[in-house]
Write a protein that holds these residues in place. Structure first.
Motif, mmCIF file in Angstrom:
data_model
loop_
_atom_site.group_PDB
_atom_site.id
_atom_site.type_symbol
_atom_site.label_atom_id
_atom_site.label_comp_id
_atom_site.label_asym_id
_atom_site.label_seq_id
_atom_site.Cartn_x
_atom_site.Cartn_y
_atom_site.Cartn_z
ATOM 1 N N LEU A 61 13.810 10.048 9.766
ATOM 2 C CA LEU A 61 12.338 9.451 9.816
ATOM 3 C C LEU A 61 11.067 9.602 10.023
ATOM 4 O O LEU A 61 10.275 9.397 9.927
ATOM 5 N N ARG A 62 11.687 10.777 11.600
ATOM 6 C CA ARG A 62 10.311 11.638 11.959
ATOM 7 C C ARG A 62 9.530 11.702 11.098
ATOM 8 O O ARG A 62 8.504 12.099 11.271
ATOM 9 N N ASN A 63 10.480 12.942 9.962
ATOM 10 C CA ASN A 63 10.128 13.805 8.717
ATOM 11 C C ASN A 63 8.647 12.826 7.275
ATOM 12 O O ASN A 63 8.574 13.315 6.946
ATOM 13 N N SER A 64 9.397 11.750 7.711
ATOM 14 C CA SER A 64 8.947 10.923 6.653
ATOM 15 C C SER A 64 7.408 10.348 7.616
ATOM 16 O O SER A 64 7.410 9.052 6.837
ATOM 17 N N LEU A 65 7.121 10.391 8.573
ATOM 18 C CA LEU A 65 6.383 9.480 8.643
ATOM 19 C C LEU A 65 4.705 10.340 9.029
ATOM 20 O O LEU A 65 5.267 11.580 9.145
ATOM 21 N N ASP A 66 3.423 8.964 8.380
ATOM 22 C CA ASP A 66 2.657 10.796 7.918
ATOM 23 C C ASP A 66 1.929 10.282 9.910
ATOM 24 O O ASP A 66 2.544 9.950 10.612
ATOM 25 N N SER A 67 0.262 10.665 9.710
ATOM 26 C CA SER A 67 -0.020 11.001 10.914
ATOM 27 C C SER A 67 -0.240 9.693 12.288
ATOM 28 O O SER A 67 -0.640 9.883 13.600
ATOM 29 N N ARG A 77 6.481 12.115 2.001
ATOM 30 C CA ARG A 77 6.500 12.950 3.358
ATOM 31 C C ARG A 77 8.110 12.477 3.132
ATOM 32 O O ARG A 77 8.941 12.771 3.224
ATOM 33 N N PHE A 78 8.366 11.218 2.720
ATOM 34 C CA PHE A 78 10.082 10.876 2.749
ATOM 35 C C PHE A 78 10.527 11.591 2.034
ATOM 36 O O PHE A 78 11.998 12.570 2.143
ATOM 37 N N ALA A 79 10.482 11.713 0.798
ATOM 38 C CA ALA A 79 10.859 12.484 -0.322
ATOM 39 C C ALA A 79 10.977 14.489 -0.503
ATOM 40 O O ALA A 79 10.922 14.594 -0.773
#
Length: 217
Positions: free
Chosen positions: A132-138, A146-148
């Motif tokens: 989840l952390r790496n799927s969030l935008d700025s 970003r999820f993909a």
């Protein structure tokens, strides 16, 4: 299952296996209850540093799950597919079948059914947090792109197997060689009641000669 004086056969329980926060077997759990022990919730370490820090939960006892699983599951590749729910289900099923073994010898694998009631599938929170952390935008919002491209690469390729609610029953069926009728009831805890009922009805109808009922949450 055994015959009785009526037309329908009598359905009986010949074995049981239990893994709870009070003990790693049916005997240990019952002994704890007889001593008046109570389940005491404690902050879950996996939630430390998150907005849910401080939430209480009762976890399984501090015993070596990995050792129990390794003793029963020789194939390391199989163990990689097993979530904690699947591990505990496999241990409990083995306990139940060991206790019932004298009653079930000689029954063909395709005459043994498996019925399971499972709650919402859970996975390792650390892996989920990274995903989840790496799927969030700025702006801190979930972003599918970003999820993909950034979220999914952070998790283990077998992660999805740990999140499927049918995996505990699937693992038990493979380990125990069960090849008869099967059904999965999900989600929520009361689905186990439906699993028990369907197992009893299948035995009464003569669809199977033995049933294994699994409850995992």
């Amino acid at each position: 299952m055994r015959p009785n004086s009526s037309d329908a056969p009598e359905v009986v329980i010949t074995g049981a296996g239990v893994v709870t926060c009070l003990g790693a077997s049916r005997t240990a759990t019952l002994d704890a209850l007889r001593r008046g022990e109570r389940v005491r919730g404690a902050p879950l370490p996996c939630l430390a540093g998150t907005p849910h820090a401080g939430c209480l939960g009762a976890q399984e006892p501090e015993w070596d799950v990995a050792a129990h699983v390794a003793a029963h599951v020789a194939d390391r590749r199989m163990r990689k597919f097993m979530s904690r729910h699947a591990e505990l289900a496999a241990i409990a099923a083995r306990q139940a079948l060991a206790e019932a073994d004298s009653q079930g010898r000689g029954i063909p694998a395709d005459r043994v059914g498996l019925y399971a009631g499972v709650g919402l599938a859970a996975t390792d929170l650390r892996s989920s947090a990274d995903l989840l952390r790496n799927s969030l935008d700025s702006a801190g919002d979930f972003n599918l792109e970003r999820f993909a491209h950034s979220g999914l690469p952070t998790i283990h390729p077998l992660w999805s197997f740990h999140t499927l609610p049918n995996m505990p029953a699937c693992i038990v069926s493979v380990l125990e060689g069960i090849q008869g009728d099967n059904a999965i009831y999900s989600p929520w805890e009361d689905q186990t009641a439906f699993a028990l009922l369907e197992a009893a009805h299948a035995l009464e109808r003569g669809d199977i000669d033995r049933a294994v009922v699994v409850a995992s949450d």
